[in-house]
Scaffold this active site. Sequence first.
Site, PDB file in Angstrom:
ATOM      1  N   ASP A 241      -1.459  -3.235   7.980  1.00  0.00           N
ATOM      2  CA  ASP A 241      -1.758  -2.075   7.139  1.00  0.00           C
ATOM      3  C   ASP A 241      -2.425  -2.467   5.824  1.00  0.00           C
ATOM      4  O   ASP A 241      -2.909  -1.615   5.092  1.00  0.00           O
ATOM      5  CB  ASP A 241      -0.503  -1.238   6.879  1.00  0.00           C
TER       6      ASP A 241
ATOM      7  N   ASN B 100       4.222   4.461  -5.295  1.00  0.00           N
ATOM      8  CA  ASN B 100       4.015   5.713  -4.564  1.00  0.00           C
ATOM      9  C   ASN B 100       3.602   6.849  -5.489  1.00  0.00           C
ATOM     10  O   ASN B 100       2.838   7.734  -5.104  1.00  0.00           O
ATOM     11  CB  ASN B 100       5.274   6.085  -3.779  1.00  0.00           C
TER      12      ASN B 100
END
Length: 233
Positions: free
Chosen positions: A197, A116
């Site tokens: 995704d 992230n």
Amino acid sequence: MERRSKLRTLRIAAYVGWLLLTGLSGERAVVLAAGASSVDDRPRIVAFGDSLTAGLGVAADETYPAELQRRLDALGLRYRVINAGVSGETTAGGLRRVPWILRSKPEIVILELGANDGLRGLRVEETKANLERIIQQLQQSGTQVILAGMKLPPNYGHDYLSAFERLYPDLATRYRLPLIPFFLEGVAASNTLNQADGIHPTAHGYRAIVEMMLGRLQPVLKGREKMRNGAKQ
């Protein structure tokens, strides 16, 4: 209709790059583990990471920590695996959670963080410094750390990608850690092993990850077993 809505939500999550994804709080998971019955005296392995560890989009018994538990049980390796993954977690967030992780008194921590940070374009130096502090605190408690490396999509530029990917082997070398070079090895970019995704593995994908992971994990576990048995003699 419900399925289409779920798929649309997952695609949006991929577009924003794992930002603000929700999931089971790792703090809650560790607190529950710390307060569990004392009858279970198995040494603990804490899976410490982001949505890839938490298992966003799959059932709780399909996550990699759950699959790892099943495989260890089948191999006769007496360990308890705790899922301490939080979706959307950065290395800074992980650093804040270290005291919660230590509350479960882990013998081993599988550290899977940094993706992230990279997807948000955070400074590699900052990511490395956070991971370093996490490793230091875990090692100071006597915990064996296994570091899981990550990679980023090619559109982040050669210099950034190179610096990001180097930080994991650099840290593994400096702190003498077993290294999983790429957590998603053999799974990333696979249409059959990832959810809609394109980021988070399916149940089959997590099984593939655990299969790869065991090659590096088993020697560590067996070494710890020998140390424990030697201490008892």
